[in-house]
Motif scaffolding. Structure first.
Motif, PDB file in Angstrom:
ATOM      1  N   ARG A  40      -0.105 -11.857  17.034  1.00 11.39           N
ATOM      2  CA  ARG A  40      -0.787 -10.637  17.455  1.00 11.39           C
ATOM      3  C   ARG A  40      -1.936 -10.985  18.396  1.00 11.39           C
ATOM      4  O   ARG A  40      -2.711 -11.903  18.115  1.00 11.39           O
ATOM      5  N   GLU A  87       2.194   4.418   8.680  1.00 11.61           N
ATOM      6  CA  GLU A  87       0.848   3.882   8.547  1.00 11.61           C
ATOM      7  C   GLU A  87      -0.195   4.988   8.378  1.00 11.61           C
ATOM      8  O   GLU A  87       0.075   6.160   8.572  1.00 11.61           O
ATOM      9  N   SER A  88      -1.430   4.535   8.082  1.00  6.18           N
ATOM     10  CA  SER A  88      -2.527   5.490   7.873  1.00  6.18           C
ATOM     11  C   SER A  88      -2.896   6.217   9.173  1.00  6.18           C
ATOM     12  O   SER A  88      -2.706   5.687  10.264  1.00  6.18           O
ATOM     13  N   HIS A 128      -9.635  -3.290   4.086  1.00  4.60           N
ATOM     14  CA  HIS A 128      -9.336  -2.486   2.902  1.00  4.60           C
ATOM     15  C   HIS A 128     -10.397  -2.763   1.846  1.00  4.60           C
ATOM     16  O   HIS A 128     -10.712  -3.936   1.580  1.00  4.60           O
ATOM     17  N   ALA A 130      -6.415   3.482  19.634  1.00  2.55           N
ATOM     18  CA  ALA A 130      -6.300   2.195  18.961  1.00  2.55           C
ATOM     19  C   ALA A 130      -5.541   1.189  19.809  1.00  2.55           C
ATOM     20  O   ALA A 130      -4.413   1.454  20.215  1.00  2.55           O
ATOM     21  N   PRO A 131      -6.161   0.032  20.075  1.00  4.78           N
ATOM     22  CA  PRO A 131      -5.422  -0.993  20.803  1.00  4.78           C
ATOM     23  C   PRO A 131      -4.219  -1.416  19.967  1.00  4.78           C
ATOM     24  O   PRO A 131      -4.323  -1.521  18.762  1.00  4.78           O
ATOM     25  N   ARG A 168      -4.651   7.288  15.805  1.00  5.92           N
ATOM     26  CA  ARG A 168      -3.231   7.117  15.444  1.00  5.92           C
ATOM     27  C   ARG A 168      -2.859   8.201  14.451  1.00  5.92           C
ATOM     28  O   ARG A 168      -3.571   8.410  13.477  1.00  5.92           O
ATOM     29  N   VAL A 171       2.424   1.245   4.206  1.00  9.91           N
ATOM     30  CA  VAL A 171       3.326   0.129   4.503  1.00  9.91           C
ATOM     31  C   VAL A 171       2.731  -1.101   3.830  1.00  9.91           C
ATOM     32  O   VAL A 171       1.590  -1.058   3.359  1.00  9.91           O
ATOM     33  N   TYR A 172       3.486  -2.212   3.781  1.00  9.79           N
ATOM     34  CA  TYR A 172       2.929  -3.455   3.227  1.00  9.79           C
ATOM     35  C   TYR A 172       1.924  -4.050   4.206  1.00  9.79           C
ATOM     36  O   TYR A 172       2.116  -3.994   5.423  1.00  9.79           O
ATOM     37  N   ILE A 213     -15.533  -0.832  13.241  1.00  9.27           N
ATOM     38  CA  ILE A 213     -14.638  -1.398  12.219  1.00  9.27           C
ATOM     39  C   ILE A 213     -13.829  -0.268  11.583  1.00  9.27           C
ATOM     40  O   ILE A 213     -14.359   0.825  11.361  1.00  9.27           O
ATOM     41  N   THR A 226       0.884  -1.163   0.000  1.00  7.50           N
ATOM     42  CA  THR A 226       0.000   0.000   0.000  1.00  7.50           C
ATOM     43  C   THR A 226       0.928   1.221   0.000  1.00  7.50           C
ATOM     44  O   THR A 226       2.143   1.074   0.120  1.00  7.50           O
ATOM     45  N   PRO A 245      -7.894  -5.102  16.641  1.00 10.08           N
ATOM     46  CA  PRO A 245      -8.696  -5.188  15.419  1.00 10.08           C
ATOM     47  C   PRO A 245      -7.877  -4.969  14.142  1.00 10.08           C
ATOM     48  O   PRO A 245      -6.842  -4.309  14.156  1.00 10.08           O
ATOM     49  N   LEU A 246      -8.394  -5.535  13.038  1.00 15.71           N
ATOM     50  CA  LEU A 246      -7.758  -5.378  11.729  1.00 15.71           C
ATOM     51  C   LEU A 246      -8.494  -4.315  10.925  1.00 15.71           C
ATOM     52  O   LEU A 246      -9.712  -4.183  11.038  1.00 15.71           O
ATOM     53  N   ILE A 247      -7.763  -3.581  10.108  1.00 14.65           N
ATOM     54  CA  ILE A 247      -8.380  -2.636   9.175  1.00 14.65           C
ATOM     55  C   ILE A 247      -8.856  -3.430   7.953  1.00 14.65           C
ATOM     56  O   ILE A 247      -8.136  -4.288   7.439  1.00 14.65           O
TER      57      ILE A 247
HETATM   58  O1  TXA Z   1      -1.511   2.113   6.858  1.00 12.56           O
HETATM   59  C1  TXA Z   1      -2.109   1.246   7.482  1.00 12.56           C
HETATM   60  O2  TXA Z   1      -3.077   1.479   8.204  1.00 12.56           O
HETATM   61  C2  TXA Z   1      -1.605  -0.202   7.327  1.00 12.56           C
HETATM   62  C3  TXA Z   1      -1.845  -0.647   5.874  1.00 12.56           C
HETATM   63  C4  TXA Z   1      -1.508  -2.092   5.640  1.00 12.56           C
HETATM   64  O3  TXA Z   1      -3.167  -0.358   5.524  1.00 12.56           O
HETATM   65  N1  TXA Z   1      -2.248  -1.070   8.255  1.00 12.56           N
HETATM   66  C5  TXA Z   1      -1.950  -1.054   9.564  1.00 12.56           C
HETATM   67  O4  TXA Z   1      -2.595  -2.041  10.285  1.00 12.56           O
HETATM   68  O5  TXA Z   1      -1.165  -0.284  10.081  1.00 12.56           O
HETATM   69  P1  TXA Z   1      -2.188  -2.444  11.764  1.00 12.56           P
HETATM   70  O6  TXA Z   1      -3.076  -3.577  12.092  1.00 12.56           O
HETATM   71  O7  TXA Z   1      -0.726  -2.681  11.843  1.00 12.56           O
HETATM   72  O8  TXA Z   1      -2.612  -1.204  12.602  1.00 12.56           O
HETATM   73  C6  TXA Z   1      -3.982  -0.884  12.642  1.00 12.56           C
HETATM   74  C7  TXA Z   1      -4.323  -0.178  13.903  1.00 12.56           C
HETATM   75  C8  TXA Z   1      -4.171  -1.049  15.142  1.00 12.56           C
HETATM   76  O9  TXA Z   1      -3.541  -0.289  16.159  1.00 12.56           O
HETATM   77  C9  TXA Z   1      -5.617  -1.353  15.505  1.00 12.56           C
HETATM   78  O10 TXA Z   1      -5.782  -1.529  16.887  1.00 12.56           O
HETATM   79  C10 TXA Z   1      -6.346  -0.118  14.984  1.00 12.56           C
HETATM   80  O11 TXA Z   1      -5.695   0.170  13.796  1.00 12.56           O
HETATM   81  N2  TXA Z   1      -7.750  -0.389  14.681  1.00 12.56           N
HETATM   82  C11 TXA Z   1      -8.260  -1.153  13.681  1.00 12.56           C
HETATM   83  N3  TXA Z   1      -9.599  -1.222  13.763  1.00 12.56           N
HETATM   84  C12 TXA Z   1      -9.954  -0.486  14.838  1.00 12.56           C
HETATM   85  C13 TXA Z   1     -11.202  -0.194  15.478  1.00 12.56           C
HETATM   86  N4  TXA Z   1     -12.351  -0.688  15.036  1.00 12.56           N
HETATM   87  N5  TXA Z   1     -11.176   0.600  16.579  1.00 12.56           N
HETATM   88  C14 TXA Z   1     -10.023   1.092  17.059  1.00 12.56           C
HETATM   89  N6  TXA Z   1      -8.803   0.831  16.515  1.00 12.56           N
HETATM   90  C15 TXA Z   1      -8.776   0.057  15.419  1.00 12.56           C
END
Ligand code: TXA
Ligand code: MG
Length: 305
Positions: free
Chosen positions: A47, A169-170, A56, A210-211, A184, A25-26, A107, A22, A52-54
């Protein structure tokens, strides 16, 4: 490229894992409609299941498939910044598995702008749940080589789309609260979020941040120290060298966009070079610099022993 995309789609459909580029980051992607596939992400990353997962998605028009409702703030941010480095947190559609959302009723949704990510999402036709494609607690990957170094054979396919252009990251905005809250700091500066919303947001300090955003995230193995200016960095470097440490000073200058772009690669190469300490001169704390400084503060925070 289309051959790779076809292979990636087939892997996602059968519940496998595909790492994909992306602009930030990947990501380590799985079909967001298959809880067993999403569970594999947690296993491979080591993990905690409550993070939670984002998800896309290919474009904003499919938000109602994932969100029980789309707050006007989320619609405005999506309109302004998608495709791009911004994630909105909205109420979870009841059909979305809580495996993906870490048990939450909300979500995170994002349309990435990397052409290969958009090609993958377009060909797949669904949502791809994806965290950064690194082991839990490690620095996020910004090249396909970083992904292979971290995850090796645990990922079924790595799509190589070159180095990420943003490099952090985003930005995550919780649109379920009023005013919206930054969970974040990331690729879209807070100043730009506030301009689009027409008002101030809540800073990322509340209990619902964000957790997974704990101190010691984003940390390489070597120690990271922040220096306010060059003279202080040089003095500290000399002191550490005298006491037998492998040290370097990272001083990319005041351009926060370039700093963000190089950051994770520099942190990784500090480890590859066997440094004990990396001394970093931080960028000004505005625009993308705020996101860079947040990563640097976490990288330099005391680590659990
Ligand atoms: O740039 C990005 O966001 C990248 C690329 C791959 O899209 N993704 C990313 O995902 O950084 P991850 O899982 O490494 O970090 C996502 C963060 C985590 O801290 C997670 O807790 C938070 O997003 N998050 C996701 N869904 C959430 C929700 N429903 N409520 C609160 N925090 C959330
Ligand atoms: Mg991550």
């Amino acid at each position: 490229m289309s051959v790779d995309i076809d292979a990636a789609v087939a892997i996602l459909r059968r519940g496998g894992l595909v790492a994909f580029p992306t602009e930030t980051v990947y990501g380590l992607g799985a079909d967001a409609r298959q809880p067993s596939a999403a569970r594999r992400i947690f296993t491979v990353k080591a993990r905690p299941s409550e993070h939670p997962l984002i998800v896309h998605i290919a474009d904003a028009s499919t938000m109602p498939e994932w969100a029980a409702s789309v707050p006007s703030s989320a619609a405005a941010l999506a309109d302004a910044f998608w495709p791009g480095p911004l994630t909105v947190v909205v109420p979870r559609h009841p059909q979305v598995s809580t495996v993906v959302t870490g048990g939450r009723d909300t979500i995170g949704l994002r349309v990435p702008s990397h052409p290969m990510a958009l090609a993958l999402l377009g060909a797949f036709g669904g949502g791809i749940a994806a965290p950064s494609a690194n082991r839990f607690g490690r620095v996020s990957p910004t090249t396909a080589t970083h992904v292979r170094d971290d995850l090796g054979a645990d990922v079924d396919l790595v799509l190589d789309g070159g180095p990420c252009t943003v490099g952090v990251e985003s930005t995550i905005v919780d649109c379920t609260v009023d005013p919206p809250m930054i969970l974040r700091l990331g690729g879209v500066p807070v100043e730009d979020v506030e301009r689009v919303l027409g008002r101030a947001v809540q800073p990322a300090t509340g209990p619902s941040r964000a957790p997974g955003m704990m101190a010691s995230h984003y940390a390489p193995t070597c120690a990271v120290e922040l220096a306010p200016m060059r003279s202080a960095a040089r003095a500290r470097c000399d002191e550490l060298v005298r006491t037998g440490h492998q040290v370097d000073v990272l001083d990319p200058g005041p351009d926060a966009v370039a700093f963000a772009n190089g950051l994770y690669g520099w942190l990784r190469s500090a480890d590859d070079r066997g440094l004990d300490v990396l001394i970093v001169i931080a960028p000004p704390d505005e625009g993308l610099g705020a996101a860079v400084n947040e990563r640097l503060r976490k990288a330099s925070a005391p680590r659990p022993s």
